[in-house]
Scaffold this motif. Structure first.
Motif, PDB file in Angstrom:
ATOM      1  N   ASP A 247      -3.876  -2.087   9.849  1.00 12.78           N
ATOM      2  CA  ASP A 247      -2.892  -3.114  10.214  1.00 12.78           C
ATOM      3  C   ASP A 247      -3.538  -4.497  10.236  1.00 12.78           C
ATOM      4  O   ASP A 247      -2.964  -5.476   9.741  1.00 12.78           O
ATOM      5  CB  ASP A 247      -2.286  -2.829  11.599  1.00 12.78           C
ATOM      6  CG  ASP A 247      -1.316  -1.661  11.552  1.00 12.78           C
ATOM      7  OD1 ASP A 247      -1.285  -0.962  10.522  1.00 12.78           O
ATOM      8  OD2 ASP A 247      -0.605  -1.445  12.548  1.00 12.78           O
ATOM      9  N   PHE A 248      -4.725  -4.553  10.815  1.00 16.48           N
ATOM     10  CA  PHE A 248      -5.434  -5.837  10.891  1.00 16.48           C
ATOM     11  C   PHE A 248      -5.664  -6.366   9.479  1.00 16.48           C
ATOM     12  O   PHE A 248      -5.452  -7.543   9.194  1.00 16.48           O
ATOM     13  CB  PHE A 248      -6.752  -5.656  11.649  1.00 16.48           C
ATOM     14  CG  PHE A 248      -7.488  -6.940  11.924  1.00 16.48           C
ATOM     15  CD1 PHE A 248      -6.914  -7.947  12.701  1.00 16.48           C
ATOM     16  CD2 PHE A 248      -8.776  -7.144  11.423  1.00 16.48           C
ATOM     17  CE1 PHE A 248      -7.596  -9.135  12.962  1.00 16.48           C
ATOM     18  CE2 PHE A 248      -9.460  -8.328  11.686  1.00 16.48           C
ATOM     19  CZ  PHE A 248      -8.867  -9.324  12.452  1.00 16.48           C
ATOM     20  N   ASN A 249      -6.054  -5.462   8.581  1.00 15.31           N
ATOM     21  CA  ASN A 249      -6.313  -5.887   7.205  1.00 15.31           C
ATOM     22  C   ASN A 249      -5.038  -6.359   6.498  1.00 15.31           C
ATOM     23  O   ASN A 249      -5.098  -7.311   5.713  1.00 15.31           O
ATOM     24  CB  ASN A 249      -6.971  -4.758   6.412  1.00 15.31           C
ATOM     25  CG  ASN A 249      -7.263  -5.199   4.992  1.00 15.31           C
ATOM     26  OD1 ASN A 249      -7.805  -6.285   4.780  1.00 15.31           O
ATOM     27  ND2 ASN A 249      -6.861  -4.398   4.018  1.00 15.31           N
ATOM     28  N   VAL A 250      -3.907  -5.733   6.769  1.00 13.90           N
ATOM     29  CA  VAL A 250      -2.655  -6.192   6.155  1.00 13.90           C
ATOM     30  C   VAL A 250      -2.411  -7.657   6.559  1.00 13.90           C
ATOM     31  O   VAL A 250      -2.006  -8.490   5.747  1.00 13.90           O
ATOM     32  CB  VAL A 250      -1.460  -5.289   6.555  1.00 13.90           C
ATOM     33  CG1 VAL A 250      -0.133  -5.907   6.102  1.00 13.90           C
ATOM     34  CG2 VAL A 250      -1.621  -3.894   5.975  1.00 13.90           C
ATOM     35  N   ILE A 251      -2.695  -7.966   7.817  1.00 12.47           N
ATOM     36  CA  ILE A 251      -2.505  -9.334   8.312  1.00 12.47           C
ATOM     37  C   ILE A 251      -3.505 -10.290   7.633  1.00 12.47           C
ATOM     38  O   ILE A 251      -3.145 -11.385   7.207  1.00 12.47           O
ATOM     39  CB  ILE A 251      -2.635  -9.387   9.861  1.00 12.47           C
ATOM     40  CG1 ILE A 251      -1.574  -8.475  10.485  1.00 12.47           C
ATOM     41  CG2 ILE A 251      -2.506 -10.817  10.364  1.00 12.47           C
ATOM     42  CD1 ILE A 251      -1.737  -8.231  11.969  1.00 12.47           C
ATOM     43  N   VAL A 252      -4.757  -9.823   7.516  1.00 12.86           N
ATOM     44  CA  VAL A 252      -5.767 -10.639   6.837  1.00 12.86           C
ATOM     45  C   VAL A 252      -5.331 -10.926   5.397  1.00 12.86           C
ATOM     46  O   VAL A 252      -5.395 -12.073   4.935  1.00 12.86           O
ATOM     47  CB  VAL A 252      -7.144  -9.923   6.871  1.00 12.86           C
ATOM     48  CG1 VAL A 252      -8.142 -10.576   5.911  1.00 12.86           C
ATOM     49  CG2 VAL A 252      -7.710  -9.931   8.295  1.00 12.86           C
ATOM     50  N   GLN A 253      -4.870  -9.906   4.702  1.00 10.95           N
ATOM     51  CA  GLN A 253      -4.456 -10.100   3.296  1.00 10.95           C
ATOM     52  C   GLN A 253      -3.231 -11.024   3.213  1.00 10.95           C
ATOM     53  O   GLN A 253      -3.103 -11.811   2.271  1.00 10.95           O
ATOM     54  CB  GLN A 253      -4.157  -8.756   2.603  1.00 10.95           C
ATOM     55  CG  GLN A 253      -5.357  -7.804   2.545  1.00 10.95           C
ATOM     56  CD  GLN A 253      -6.634  -8.431   1.977  1.00 10.95           C
ATOM     57  OE1 GLN A 253      -6.609  -9.324   1.134  1.00 10.95           O
ATOM     58  NE2 GLN A 253      -7.793  -7.999   2.488  1.00 10.95           N
ATOM     59  N   ALA A 254      -2.351 -10.923   4.200  1.00 19.04           N
ATOM     60  CA  ALA A 254      -1.178 -11.821   4.220  1.00 19.04           C
ATOM     61  C   ALA A 254      -1.640 -13.263   4.332  1.00 19.04           C
ATOM     62  O   ALA A 254      -1.080 -14.170   3.700  1.00 19.04           O
ATOM     63  CB  ALA A 254      -0.255 -11.461   5.376  1.00 19.04           C
ATOM     64  N   ALA A 255      -2.695 -13.487   5.127  1.00 14.36           N
ATOM     65  CA  ALA A 255      -3.228 -14.850   5.277  1.00 14.36           C
ATOM     66  C   ALA A 255      -3.910 -15.307   3.986  1.00 14.36           C
ATOM     67  O   ALA A 255      -3.820 -16.478   3.615  1.00 14.36           O
ATOM     68  CB  ALA A 255      -4.199 -14.921   6.451  1.00 14.36           C
ATOM     69  N   VAL A 256      -4.584 -14.385   3.313  1.00 16.02           N
ATOM     70  CA  VAL A 256      -5.248 -14.737   2.050  1.00 16.02           C
ATOM     71  C   VAL A 256      -4.179 -15.162   1.020  1.00 16.02           C
ATOM     72  O   VAL A 256      -4.348 -16.152   0.306  1.00 16.02           O
ATOM     73  CB  VAL A 256      -6.053 -13.528   1.484  1.00 16.02           C
ATOM     74  CG1 VAL A 256      -6.503 -13.795   0.053  1.00 16.02           C
ATOM     75  CG2 VAL A 256      -7.246 -13.230   2.385  1.00 16.02           C
ATOM     76  N   ASN A 257      -3.078 -14.432   1.004  1.00 11.24           N
ATOM     77  CA  ASN A 257      -2.036 -14.707   0.007  1.00 11.24           C
ATOM     78  C   ASN A 257      -1.078 -15.814   0.424  1.00 11.24           C
ATOM     79  O   ASN A 257      -0.326 -16.328  -0.410  1.00 11.24           O
ATOM     80  CB  ASN A 257      -1.209 -13.437  -0.260  1.00 11.24           C
ATOM     81  CG  ASN A 257      -2.093 -12.331  -0.825  1.00 11.24           C
ATOM     82  OD1 ASN A 257      -3.019 -12.604  -1.568  1.00 11.24           O
ATOM     83  ND2 ASN A 257      -1.828 -11.083  -0.431  1.00 11.24           N
ATOM     84  N   GLY A 258      -1.055 -16.132   1.710  1.00  8.56           N
ATOM     85  CA  GLY A 258      -0.045 -17.060   2.251  1.00  8.56           C
ATOM     86  C   GLY A 258      -0.301 -18.514   1.900  1.00  8.56           C
ATOM     87  O   GLY A 258      -1.286 -18.870   1.298  1.00  8.56           O
TER      88      GLY A 258
END
Ligand code: PGA
Length: 258
Positions: A247-258
Motif C-alpha cells: 500500500d505504501f508503495n502504491v502511494i509512492v508510485q502515485a506521487a512519482v506519477n502525479g
C-alpha cells in the motif's frame, strides 16, 4: 503538485507500532518496491525512537530516509523520557515529525512547544515535518482558515526564510486521522493552497513555492492518486497505510506519477 518548484515527499508515520525485528522486516519489504522512486521523490519512514538505529542500518544504501516522530526542544538536562535533536542527528536521523495532532491532543503540546521543537530540530540540522490541522468542530464552525493561519504563524515564529526551506508542512485535518474519513481532494487542495498563501505572507512567494506541503489523514492506496494530483498537495504523511509495504508503495508510485 508543481514538480518544477518543489519535491514530492511521501513519509510514513508508523506511530507506536513495530518492534525492531518487525521494523527491519517491513523496511526490507519497502526498499525494493520504492527503489524506482530514487531521485524522483523523497521517501521517508518515521519510526518509534527504539527502531531508529535498526531502521537506519536497514535502509543504508537505499533511497529510503529515516525520521523520528518527535524531538524535545532542550539540548540536554533533566527531562525524563525526552530525546534531544543532537541524539537524533548523531544516529543519522534526517527528518522529524513535530506537532502531530496526537501529540497535541494526548500529550499537551502547544503551538509554543511546537515552535521550540522546530527551532531545535533546525538548529541540529534535522528537517522538521510540522503538522497543522483543524478539529472537526472547528471545520463545522467554519474557522478552518483561522485555525491554520494561527498555527502557521505560531509554529514558525522567528524562523527565517532560509530555515523555512528545510521545513515540510503536513496539513492533517484532525477529523481525518485514523478515522477512514479523508478530506476530499478539493478540501485538501483548498487548505494546502491557503497554507502556501500564509507562507508567502511570512517569507515571500519564492520561498513559499519551494516548501513541500503534504496532506495527511487516511491517505491510502485508493485515494492517493487523486489527492496527489492537486497542484498544492506535494506529498503525504501516511499513518495506517504506511505499515503495509504494498500500500505504501502504491502511494509512492502515485506521487512519482502525479
Ligand atoms: P492515518 O494517519 O493515515 O492513519 O490517518 C495519518 C497521520 O496521523 O499522520
Amino acid at each position: 503538485m508543481n514538480k518544477n518548484l518543489r519535491k514530492a515527499v511521501i513519509a510514513g508515520n508508523w506511530k507506536m507500532n513495530k518492534t525492531r525485528p518487525e521494523a527491519k522486516k517491513l523496511l526490507e519489504e519497502i526498499k525494493p518496491l520504492v527503489a524506482s522512486a530514487d531521485g524522483k521523490i523523497e521517501v521517508i519512514a518515521c519510526v518509534p525512537f527504539t527502531n531508529l538505529e535498526t531502521a537506519i542500518n536497514t535502509v543504508n544504501g537505499s533511497n529510503v530516509k529515516i525520521g523520528a516522530e518527535n524531538v524535545h526542544f532542550e539540548a540536554s538536562g533533566a527531562f525524563t523520557g525526552e530525546i534531544s535533536a543532537d541524539m537524533l542527528t548523531e544516529l543519522g536521523v534526517e527528518y522529524v515529525i513535530i506537532g502531530h495532532s496526537e501529540r497535541r491532543q494526548y500529550f499537551g503540546e502547544t503551538d509554543e512547544t511546537v515552535n521550540k521543537r522546530t527551532i531545535a530540530a533546525l538548529n541540529a540540522g534535522l528537517k522538521p515535518i510540522v503538522c497543522v490541522g483543524e478539529l472537526k468542530w472547528e471545520r463545522e464552525c467554519a474557522i478552518t482558515e483561522e485555525v491554520i493561519a494561527r498555527q502557521i504563524k505560531l509554529d514558525l515564529f522567528s524562523i527565517t526564510a532560509e530555515q523555512a526551506k528545510n521545513i515540510i508542512i503536513a496539513y492533517e485535518p484532525v477529523w481525518a486521522i485514523g478515522t477512514g474519513l479523508t478530506a476530499t481532494p478539493d478540501q485538501a487542495q483548498e487548505v494546502c493552497a491557503f497554507i502556501r498563501e500564509q507562507l508567502a505572507k511570512l517569507y515571500g512567494k519564492e520561498t513559499a513555492d519551494a516548501i513541500t506541503i503534504q496532506y495527511g489523514g487516511s491517505m491510502n492506496a485508493k485515494n492517493a492518486a487523486e489527492l496527489l494530483s492537486k497542484p498544492d498537495v506535494d506529498g503525504g504523511l501516511i499513518g495506517g497505510a504506511s505499515l503495509k509495504a504494498e500500500d505504501f508503495n502504491v502511494i509512492v508510485q502515485a506521487a512519482v506519477n502525479g
